[in-house]
Write a protein that holds these residues in place. Structure first.
Motif, PDB file in Angstrom:
ATOM      1  N   GLU A 182      -9.235   7.919  -4.532  1.00 32.62           N
ATOM      2  CA  GLU A 182      -9.925   6.640  -5.111  1.00 32.62           C
ATOM      3  C   GLU A 182      -8.608   5.682  -5.229  1.00 32.62           C
ATOM      4  OE1 GLU A 182     -12.864   4.995  -6.289  1.00 32.62           O
ATOM      5  OE2 GLU A 182     -13.016   7.022  -6.246  1.00 32.62           O
ATOM      6  N   MET A 183      -8.985   4.646  -4.257  1.00 35.25           N
ATOM      7  CA  MET A 183      -8.020   3.555  -4.070  1.00 35.25           C
ATOM      8  C   MET A 183      -8.721   2.485  -3.332  1.00 35.25           C
ATOM      9  SD  MET A 183      -5.432   5.595  -1.740  1.00 35.25           S
ATOM     10  CE  MET A 183      -5.086   6.911  -2.813  1.00 35.25           C
ATOM     11  N   GLU A 184      -7.895   1.604  -2.978  1.00 36.49           N
ATOM     12  CA  GLU A 184      -8.331   0.329  -2.125  1.00 36.49           C
ATOM     13  C   GLU A 184      -8.542   1.098  -0.590  1.00 36.49           C
ATOM     14  OE1 GLU A 184      -5.571  -2.809  -2.218  1.00 36.49           O
ATOM     15  OE2 GLU A 184      -5.874  -2.925  -4.403  1.00 36.49           O
ATOM     16  N   PRO A 185      -9.429   0.606   0.105  1.00 37.04           N
ATOM     17  CA  PRO A 185      -9.756   1.034   1.729  1.00 37.04           C
ATOM     18  C   PRO A 185      -8.563   1.087   2.692  1.00 37.04           C
ATOM     19  CG  PRO A 185     -11.682  -0.360   0.986  1.00 37.04           C
ATOM     20  CD  PRO A 185     -10.587  -0.641  -0.166  1.00 37.04           C
ATOM     21  N   ALA A 186      -7.882  -0.051   2.427  1.00 35.17           N
ATOM     22  CA  ALA A 186      -6.391  -0.056   3.343  1.00 35.17           C
ATOM     23  C   ALA A 186      -5.576   1.028   2.899  1.00 35.17           C
ATOM     24  CB  ALA A 186      -5.743  -1.300   3.187  1.00 35.17           C
ATOM     25  N   LYS A 187      -5.296   1.339   1.506  1.00 39.42           N
ATOM     26  CA  LYS A 187      -4.356   2.413   1.386  1.00 39.42           C
ATOM     27  C   LYS A 187      -4.831   3.689   1.714  1.00 39.42           C
ATOM     28  CE  LYS A 187      -2.353  -0.303  -2.377  1.00 39.42           C
ATOM     29  NZ  LYS A 187      -2.250  -0.467  -3.830  1.00 39.42           N
ATOM     30  N   ARG A 188      -6.437   3.931   1.310  1.00 37.29           N
ATOM     31  CA  ARG A 188      -7.055   5.213   1.780  1.00 37.29           C
ATOM     32  C   ARG A 188      -6.893   5.404   3.357  1.00 37.29           C
ATOM     33  NH1 ARG A 188     -11.368   7.926  -0.724  1.00 37.29           N
ATOM     34  NH2 ARG A 188     -12.571   9.411   0.757  1.00 37.29           N
ATOM     35  N   ALA A 189      -6.979   4.561   4.117  1.00 39.67           N
ATOM     36  CA  ALA A 189      -6.767   4.492   5.533  1.00 39.67           C
ATOM     37  C   ALA A 189      -5.466   4.923   5.771  1.00 39.67           C
ATOM     38  CB  ALA A 189      -7.142   3.022   6.123  1.00 39.67           C
ATOM     39  N   LYS A 190      -4.435   4.408   5.036  1.00 36.85           N
ATOM     40  CA  LYS A 190      -3.007   4.731   5.429  1.00 36.85           C
ATOM     41  C   LYS A 190      -2.786   6.271   5.116  1.00 36.85           C
ATOM     42  CE  LYS A 190       1.912   3.216   4.774  1.00 36.85           C
ATOM     43  NZ  LYS A 190       2.698   2.109   4.012  1.00 36.85           N
ATOM     44  N   ILE A 191      -3.488   6.772   4.059  1.00 34.41           N
ATOM     45  CA  ILE A 191      -3.199   8.026   3.718  1.00 34.41           C
ATOM     46  C   ILE A 191      -3.983   9.004   4.814  1.00 34.41           C
ATOM     47  CG2 ILE A 191      -3.871  10.030   2.118  1.00 34.41           C
ATOM     48  CD1 ILE A 191      -3.312   8.302  -0.069  1.00 34.41           C
ATOM     49  N   ILE A 192      -5.141   8.665   5.066  1.00 34.03           N
ATOM     50  CA  ILE A 192      -5.837   9.379   6.324  1.00 34.03           C
ATOM     51  C   ILE A 192      -5.153   9.298   7.670  1.00 34.03           C
ATOM     52  CG2 ILE A 192      -8.093   9.238   7.626  1.00 34.03           C
ATOM     53  CD1 ILE A 192      -9.593   8.569   5.159  1.00 34.03           C
ATOM     54  N   SER A 193      -4.506   8.318   7.835  1.00 33.25           N
ATOM     55  CA  SER A 193      -3.668   8.142   9.241  1.00 33.25           C
ATOM     56  C   SER A 193      -2.512   9.325   9.239  1.00 33.25           C
ATOM     57  CB  SER A 193      -2.795   6.687   9.283  1.00 33.25           C
ATOM     58  OG  SER A 193      -1.848   6.714   8.506  1.00 33.25           O
ATOM     59  N   TRP A 194      -2.285   9.852   7.882  1.00 28.07           N
ATOM     60  CA  TRP A 194      -1.395  10.915   7.927  1.00 28.07           C
ATOM     61  C   TRP A 194      -1.880  12.297   8.233  1.00 28.07           C
ATOM     62  CZ3 TRP A 194       0.568   8.627   2.761  1.00 28.07           C
ATOM     63  CH2 TRP A 194       1.317   7.499   2.869  1.00 28.07           C
ATOM     64  N   LYS A 195      -3.000  12.488   8.584  1.00 27.48           N
ATOM     65  CA  LYS A 195      -3.844  13.730   8.664  1.00 27.48           C
ATOM     66  C   LYS A 195      -3.121  14.482   9.717  1.00 27.48           C
ATOM     67  CE  LYS A 195      -8.292  13.654   8.282  1.00 27.48           C
ATOM     68  NZ  LYS A 195      -9.811  13.429   8.389  1.00 27.48           N
ATOM     69  N   PRO A 196      -2.708  14.051  10.982  1.00 26.32           N
ATOM     70  CA  PRO A 196      -2.212  14.856  11.664  1.00 26.32           C
ATOM     71  C   PRO A 196      -1.084  15.536  11.379  1.00 26.32           C
ATOM     72  CG  PRO A 196      -2.983  12.814  12.682  1.00 26.32           C
ATOM     73  CD  PRO A 196      -3.118  12.573  11.464  1.00 26.32           C
ATOM     74  N   LEU A 197      -0.071  15.040  10.376  1.00 26.78           N
ATOM     75  CA  LEU A 197       0.877  15.576   9.681  1.00 26.78           C
ATOM     76  C   LEU A 197       0.445  16.760   8.834  1.00 26.78           C
ATOM     77  CD1 LEU A 197       2.955  12.497   9.033  1.00 26.78           C
ATOM     78  CD2 LEU A 197       3.593  13.985  10.798  1.00 26.78           C
TER      79      LEU A 197
END
Length: 457
Positions: free
Chosen positions: A365-380
């Motif tokens: 639960e956070m701003e969309p840009a911050k959420r997108a940053k976390i999701i970008s780490w999914k490969p890790l």
């Protein structure tokens, strides 16, 4: 100019690749440390088997706070301290009984019930009254004229078709929380609520009742599922029957409790905070192994693993063992209020309060840009079985911080299929926790927090 641009792009690509490689290596080190040397399972054994139930205001709460201080010190925290807060003191008492009384004079075994947390008791004489069964609040309203002087039985089952069982819980829990006051407005003398579970056993599952200010307070109990079905059949076949209900729970004056907090000071941004935690209290019926001993020991394990590997976070890491989540959330409120009063800068808050089962991902639960940053780490994170980042949300305790100062929050999301078998019930014991699953949850939390600390949001 074109050559310069290509060089810049190449350098940028190299730096990104290097960062990804370093992150991957460091997360692998963290995972290896936890999967090989974790103390979480042993910590949980001590918490559950030597202390056990630890409801706010009880002696178990006091013992658990001392355990938390010692466990955080043993994990290597730079410092450990207590944050005082006032907590409710509700006690169940020793006698809970529900018996069917019928003109048939047949022998009927007592129903397996448990008072809901914060409920008033029946008094020494108990409550004996006819029963009206309803399947919903809408049915209650439609049959309002039938309710006065009766015990209302809310027989609302979990929806079986929800794959994520928290959706079933979220749908049904209103009958536990609001049911007593809704019935009392129509003159009901007590309520019985079908337990918040889809288990196959007969354990009653407790949890808080929330009394409305504009309605009388009446006794409220939960009933095990097998007995709920038996009770429903009896009501249909024996309309003259009554239920004799006896509980002697009571609410005592508030008392002092504490959040237990351990920290690793940030090396670069010590005044920026990352919070990770679980709630230290549990209901009085069992050991609170999944709810939420697991979240507490996983949070402590994050700190221990960082210390063992010599990882010094850039930002100050706080491990918080929250007080009184179950019947008041006073600890979370205190933590958030103090953070706001001190104008603290909180980068992220993560909670584990959904059991120690195999982790699948995180609610965020956070701003969309911050959420997108976390999701970008999914490969890790995918190599550790973490793939589900779609659901919005966060834990009850970190939710206070989110609402108070807007802190981005998340919650570990384990597989939920078995959680409500034990949630708030006598079956929530140490033996129900799998060591490997518990440790994988700690790996997931430590990995995500590492990435947030390294790269910010």
């Amino acid at each position: 100019m074109k050559k310069h641009l290509l060089l810049i792009l190449a350098c940028g690509s190299f730096q990104f690749s290097f960062a990804q490689t370093k992150d991957s290596v460091d997360i692998r080190r963290i995972a290896n440390e936890i999967l090989s040397n974790s103390k979480a399972y042993d910590d949980l054994r001590v918490l559950t088997k030597t202390i056990g139930a630890r409801l706010a205001g009880s002696q178990g709460m006091v013992k658990a706070e001392k355990w938390g201080v010692n466990a955080l010190k043993a994990a290597g925290a730079d410092s450990v301290y207590l944050q005082e807060c006032m907590v409710p003191h509700w006690i169940r008492g020793t006698k809970e009984q529900a018996r069917i009384i019928s003109n048939r004079r047949d022998m009927v075994a007592p129903l397996n019930i448990a008072a809901l947390g914060n409920s008033v008791g029946t008094g020494a004489k108990g409550v004996t009254a006819p029963v009206i069964e309803v399947k919903s609040f809408e049915e209650l309203d439609q049959r309002a004229v039938e309710v006065k002087g009766k015990i209302v039985f809310y027989n609302y089952p979990f929806i079986d078709t929800h794959v994520k069982t928290f959706n079933s819980y979220g749908d049904a829990v209103k009958y536990r929380g609001q049911g007593a006051s809704r019935a009392a407005k129509y003159g009901a003398v007590a309520v019985v609520v079908r337990s918040m579970t889809h288990s196959t056993d007969n354990h009653p599952h407790t949890g808080s009742v929330n009394y409305a200010e504009d309605a009388p307070k009446i006794p409220a109990v939960a009933i095990g599922l097998k007995d709920a079905d038996r009770f429903s059949k009896r009501i249909a076949n024996d309309p003259s029957m009554k239920l004799a209900l006896h509980t002697n729970c009571q609410k005592l004056p508030d008392t002092i409790g504490h959040n237990v907090i351990g920290i690793i000071r940030g090396s670069e941004f010590p005044n920026e905070y990352i919070t990770v935690g679980g709630h230290l209290d549990s209901w009085d019926l069992a050991e609170g192994a999944h709810d939420d001993g697991a979240g507490c020991v996983q949070s402590i394990e994050v700190l221990r693993a960082y210390k063992a590997l010599g990882i010094r976070p850039k930002r100050t890491l706080r491990v918080v063992l929250f007080a009184n989540e179950e019947n008041g959330a006073r600890g979370a409120a205190k933590y958030a209020d103090e953070a706001k009063a001190k104008n603290e800068q909180h980068v992220f808050a993560l909670e584990s309060d959904a059991g120690g089962f195999t982790p699948r991902g995180f609610m965020l639960e956070m701003e969309p840009a911050k959420r997108a940053k976390i999701i970008s780490w999914k490969p890790l994170l995918l190599p550790y079985g973490l793939y589900d980042f779609d659901e919005a949300g966060g834990g009850v305790d970190v939710g206070f911080l989110h609402r108070a100062i807007g802190t981005p929050m998340g919650e570990l999301s384990p597989d939920s299929q078995r959680y409500f078998d034990v949630h708030h019930a006598a079956s929530d014991v140490f033996e129900a926790v799998n060591k490997r699953e518990l440790e994988l949850g700690a790996v997931a939390m430590a990995a995500l927090l590492y990435l947030v600390d390294q790269h910010g949001l």
